[in-house]
Motif scaffolding. Structure first.
Motif, PDB file in Angstrom:
ATOM      1  N   SER A 279       0.910  -1.121  -0.020  1.00 27.83           N
ATOM      2  CA  SER A 279      -0.020  -0.193   0.085  1.00 27.83           C
ATOM      3  C   SER A 279       0.979   1.103   0.006  1.00 27.83           C
ATOM      4  O   SER A 279       0.488   2.277  -0.594  1.00 27.83           O
ATOM      5  CB  SER A 279      -0.830   0.041   1.047  1.00 27.83           C
ATOM      6  OG  SER A 279      -0.341  -0.138   2.371  1.00 27.83           O
ATOM      7  N   VAL A 280       2.053   1.189   0.572  1.00 31.13           N
ATOM      8  CA  VAL A 280       2.932   2.450   0.706  1.00 31.13           C
ATOM      9  C   VAL A 280       3.574   2.659  -0.644  1.00 31.13           C
ATOM     10  O   VAL A 280       3.730   3.584  -1.239  1.00 31.13           O
ATOM     11  CB  VAL A 280       3.849   2.169   1.806  1.00 31.13           C
ATOM     12  CG1 VAL A 280       5.040   3.151   1.661  1.00 31.13           C
ATOM     13  CG2 VAL A 280       3.491   2.205   3.090  1.00 31.13           C
ATOM     14  N   GLU A 281       3.839   1.422  -1.364  1.00 32.16           N
ATOM     15  CA  GLU A 281       4.668   1.761  -2.511  1.00 32.16           C
ATOM     16  C   GLU A 281       3.518   2.322  -3.520  1.00 32.16           C
ATOM     17  O   GLU A 281       3.877   3.069  -4.276  1.00 32.16           O
ATOM     18  CB  GLU A 281       4.936   0.084  -3.224  1.00 32.16           C
ATOM     19  CG  GLU A 281       6.078  -0.462  -2.375  1.00 32.16           C
ATOM     20  CD  GLU A 281       6.647  -1.909  -2.914  1.00 32.16           C
ATOM     21  OE1 GLU A 281       7.794  -1.940  -2.947  1.00 32.16           O
ATOM     22  OE2 GLU A 281       5.827  -2.377  -3.262  1.00 32.16           O
ATOM     23  N   ASN A 282       2.335   1.758  -3.539  1.00 28.33           N
ATOM     24  CA  ASN A 282       1.180   2.265  -4.501  1.00 28.33           C
ATOM     25  C   ASN A 282       1.153   3.900  -4.320  1.00 28.33           C
ATOM     26  O   ASN A 282       0.669   4.382  -5.094  1.00 28.33           O
ATOM     27  CB  ASN A 282       0.028   1.494  -4.397  1.00 28.33           C
ATOM     28  CG  ASN A 282       0.200  -0.091  -4.716  1.00 28.33           C
ATOM     29  OD1 ASN A 282       1.225  -0.433  -5.711  1.00 28.33           O
ATOM     30  ND2 ASN A 282      -0.575  -1.000  -4.361  1.00 28.33           N
ATOM     31  N   LEU A 283       1.173   4.095  -2.919  1.00 28.41           N
ATOM     32  CA  LEU A 283       0.710   5.559  -2.576  1.00 28.41           C
ATOM     33  C   LEU A 283       1.879   6.311  -3.028  1.00 28.41           C
ATOM     34  O   LEU A 283       1.694   7.398  -3.599  1.00 28.41           O
ATOM     35  CB  LEU A 283       0.464   5.782  -1.242  1.00 28.41           C
ATOM     36  CG  LEU A 283      -0.969   5.733  -0.676  1.00 28.41           C
ATOM     37  CD1 LEU A 283      -1.106   5.959   0.802  1.00 28.41           C
ATOM     38  CD2 LEU A 283      -1.713   6.903  -1.385  1.00 28.41           C
ATOM     39  N   LEU A 284       3.116   5.972  -3.042  1.00 26.54           N
ATOM     40  CA  LEU A 284       4.449   6.532  -3.349  1.00 26.54           C
ATOM     41  C   LEU A 284       4.064   6.808  -4.939  1.00 26.54           C
ATOM     42  O   LEU A 284       4.609   8.064  -5.329  1.00 26.54           O
ATOM     43  CB  LEU A 284       5.566   5.904  -3.190  1.00 26.54           C
ATOM     44  CG  LEU A 284       6.076   5.722  -1.543  1.00 26.54           C
ATOM     45  CD1 LEU A 284       7.326   4.838  -1.425  1.00 26.54           C
ATOM     46  CD2 LEU A 284       6.367   7.209  -1.288  1.00 26.54           C
ATOM     47  N   ILE A 285       3.750   5.972  -5.639  1.00 24.28           N
ATOM     48  CA  ILE A 285       3.635   6.175  -7.310  1.00 24.28           C
ATOM     49  C   ILE A 285       2.649   7.409  -7.626  1.00 24.28           C
ATOM     50  O   ILE A 285       3.085   8.432  -8.082  1.00 24.28           O
ATOM     51  CB  ILE A 285       3.000   4.833  -7.884  1.00 24.28           C
ATOM     52  CG1 ILE A 285       4.032   3.676  -7.659  1.00 24.28           C
ATOM     53  CG2 ILE A 285       2.751   5.018  -9.387  1.00 24.28           C
ATOM     54  CD1 ILE A 285       3.837   2.183  -8.234  1.00 24.28           C
ATOM     55  N   THR A 286       1.752   7.147  -6.701  1.00 25.65           N
ATOM     56  CA  THR A 286       0.479   8.396  -6.995  1.00 25.65           C
ATOM     57  C   THR A 286       0.909   9.553  -6.347  1.00 25.65           C
ATOM     58  O   THR A 286       0.906  10.635  -6.946  1.00 25.65           O
ATOM     59  CB  THR A 286      -0.556   8.105  -5.998  1.00 25.65           C
ATOM     60  OG1 THR A 286      -1.342   6.616  -6.311  1.00 25.65           O
ATOM     61  CG2 THR A 286      -1.877   9.072  -6.215  1.00 25.65           C
TER      62      THR A 286
END
Length: 614
Positions: free
Chosen positions: A292-299
């Motif tokens: 979830s952190v990786e995906n939010l970092l992309i966003t």
């Protein structure tokens, strides 16, 4: 219930040993093993006591296994535990956590003796499903019968407001807070103060949440994360980061939830330097590999305009989830790079990951931005082949795609096929009519939505209605709806509403009225509204008012070349060549660059961009 090997049954263990085994497996989270042990115990001829069954019912509750729970209930009836408050309370809790609140209430009502814990458990059951009227009614009944509510009682009630937000529930929440103050127990337990703050955060009343927070003698990590998350929720990222700095100064440990909130705050602010600082903290604490952190970092990096960093994080993810692909595709789509978004979607389809509704909606949005009808139709075919045709998010994007690609009739066909239309679906179709200059159709659909369907409009749909009035020159209707949204629905005008109003008045030559409207707007809104007025001045050749609009625009945004170009064109159309030349010289003198106009054509499935002068 399943049986374990006969080796467990062959020994005639006393009850206390069985209880120890059941307690250890339950406390360690091995709930299925707990039930298997009980099955062996029952087959060995040993019956449980009032220590055995609460543990077993706890296992059923954690598994949400109503099947095993009802079997245990029948055993309890046969063994005569109806009068045991401890066991019966556990039974109420099991039914509650298995989503059978009515069964929980039946057990509760039949209890001959109840403890405060029994009442708390039933209150919690109602709060868990947000049946707040029943929970409060039970609280009153509990009080009348002489059972004094504890902090746990109110924690349960306050947790029930986590998924609701109406005026009625807000009043109830404030009343509960007043009751807690009267009882003097607000700050007796950290969990109670945390629940109170969480309720106010849900209601977006962070000023009240902050008062509770500041009065707390002792704060837990949950106290800090609740406040930071609450500020992020209402768009006050600055306050969230200020609180985070205070949290660091007090050496409070940072957990996973804090990072999720901080990254969400960066997404709101869109500042790359701040985003990089948060990312470095994530790396330092070793939380960067959480999905979830990786995906939010992309966003986050996409919103901050650094797609290179976003793509780098995406490429470093070894096992990409559907959410990872969707985040990166959305990053490209929302950054005005639809070709890259579609290319990445094609690459995704070659993997084992299948897109969901959000992915397909994002890709359709990219097709709309690209104006690619052929690609949009391919996506629609995929939608039907894979059973996503009833997904409202996909249907809404299909309406938008077809309207942007010039197929308003096809957009209407998709709209008509939607069964339970929500506000977003209606808004998409109204906006489609608006961008096609079909103002009367947009107004007619809006009227049907509000009167026949009873759907309450929001600020977004009013933007589409005002846009429709503007594009169709419906001045009286536009003014009526601008007033109506404030008077009837208490919607405060946004920048978009105000610019639509000025554009509407400007298109029909009501420039003086447009000027009066701008001067009555907040200063933050005026900056964009002057641009709409300047465009109208060019259309109607009003040089004097155009000069005023240009002056105001250059005051707030001196680096915008478009304002100079518009004024230069206005001078040119009025035959004022000297002044036009002067404005052009100002663009060169200030080192400003006019963005080159471009067009895009689709030939045999490929897209070519043609810049002005090519």
């Amino acid at each position: 219930m399943s049986l374990v090997p006969s080796s467990l049954v062959s020994f005639r263990r006393p009850l206390y040993l069985w209880n120890l085994m059941i307690r250890d497996s339950t406390n360690n989270g091995f709930f299925i093993q707990t039930l298997n042990i009980y099955s062996s115990m029952a087959h060995s001829g040993v019956h449980g006591n009032n220590l055995t069954y609460p543990l077993l019912l706890k296992a059923c509750a954690n598994l949400a296994s109503i099947q095993h729970g009802t079997v245990l209930h029948s055993h309890l009836l046969k063994l005569g535990f109806q009068a045991d408050a401890f066991v019966q309370t556990a039974l109420v809790d099991m039914y509650s956590k298995s989503s059978h609140v009515e069964s929980a209430r039946l057990v509760f009502d039949e209890m001959p003796h109840r403890s405060v814990v029994s009442w708390n458990t039933m209150v919690s059951a109602y709060s868990r499903v947000s049946s707040m009227d029943q929970a409060l009614s039970l609280l009153k009944e509990m009080w009348v019968l002489g059972f004094k509510p504890t902090a746990s009682t109110f924690v349960s009630i306050l947790s029930g407001y986590s998924n609701v937000d109406t005026f009625k529930f807000r009043l109830q929440g404030v009343s509960i807070h007043g009751c807690l103050i009267k009882l003097g127990i607000v700050n007796t337990e950290v969990s109670l103060a945390n629940s109170l703050m969480a309720m106010y955060a849900q209601f977006c009343r962070m000023d009240e949440a902050r008062k509770v927070f500041d009065l707390m003698d002792e704060k837990s990590i949950i106290s800090w994360t609740t406040m930071i998350g609450g500020y992020v929720k209402i768009g006050h990222a600055t306050e969230a980061f200020g609180l985070f700095k205070q949290m660091q100064r007090q050496s409070v440990g940072i957990d996973f939830v804090v990072f999720l909130n901080l990254i969400s705050g960066c997404i709101q602010v869109g500042e790359l330097l701040l985003a990089s600082s948060v990312h470095s903290l994530v790396l330092k604490c070793g939380c960067d590999e959480a999905g979830s952190v990786e995906n939010l970092l992309i966003t986050m990096y996409s919103k901050c305009g650094n797609l290179t960093f976003a793509r780098r994080i995406f490429d470093l993810i070894i096992e990409k989830s559907m959410l990872s692909w969707t985040s990166m595709i959305a990053g490209y789509a929302h950054s005005g790079l639809p070709v890259e978004a579609l290319d990445l979607f094609r690459r995704m389809l070659k993997t084992d990951i299948r897109p969901n509704g959000a992915t397909l909606a994002t890709v359709l949005s990219a097709c709309a931005d690209l104006g690619s009808l052929s690609m949009g139709q391919e996506i629609e075919e995929y939608v039907f082949l894979n059973g996503w045709e009833s997904d409202q998010q996909v249907q809404t994007s299909l309406i938008h795609m077809y309207s942007k690609c010039g197929c308003i009739k096809k957009a209407r066909e998709v709209f008509e096929k939607v069964t339970d239309k929500d506000l977003t679906v209606w808004t998409s179709m109204i906006n489609s009519y608006a961008i096609h200059g079909m103002g009367n159709e947009a107004i007619s659909l809006f009227h049907k939505m509000t009167t026949e369907e009873g759907i309450i409009p929001d600020a977004i749909v009013y933007t589409s209605v005002l846009l429709a009035c503007s594009h169709s020159g419906l001045v009286e209707d536009g003014l009526k709806y601008f007033k109506s949204m404030q008077k009837d629905f208490r919607i405060a005008p946004t920048v978009e509403h105000c610019t639509c109003l000025i554009d509407l008045l400007g298109r029909v030559g009501q420039l003086d009225l447009a000027l009066d409207a701008i001067q009555g707007m907040p200063l933050a809104v005026q900056a964009q509204a002057w641009g709409s007025l300047l465009s109208a001045c060019r259309i109607h050749g009003n040089v004097e008012l155009g000069e005023l609009a240009t002056f105001k625009l250059l005051e707030t945004s001196p680096g915008r070349s478009g304002s100079y170009v518009l004024m230069s064109n206005l001078y040119t159309s009025s035959g004022k060549w000297k002044e036009a030349h002067m404005m052009r010289n100002l663009i060169d003198g200030k080192g400003l660059v006019k963005e080159c106009g471009w067009s895009q054509v689709e030939v045999s499935g490929s897209h070519d961009a043609l810049g002005a002068g090519n």
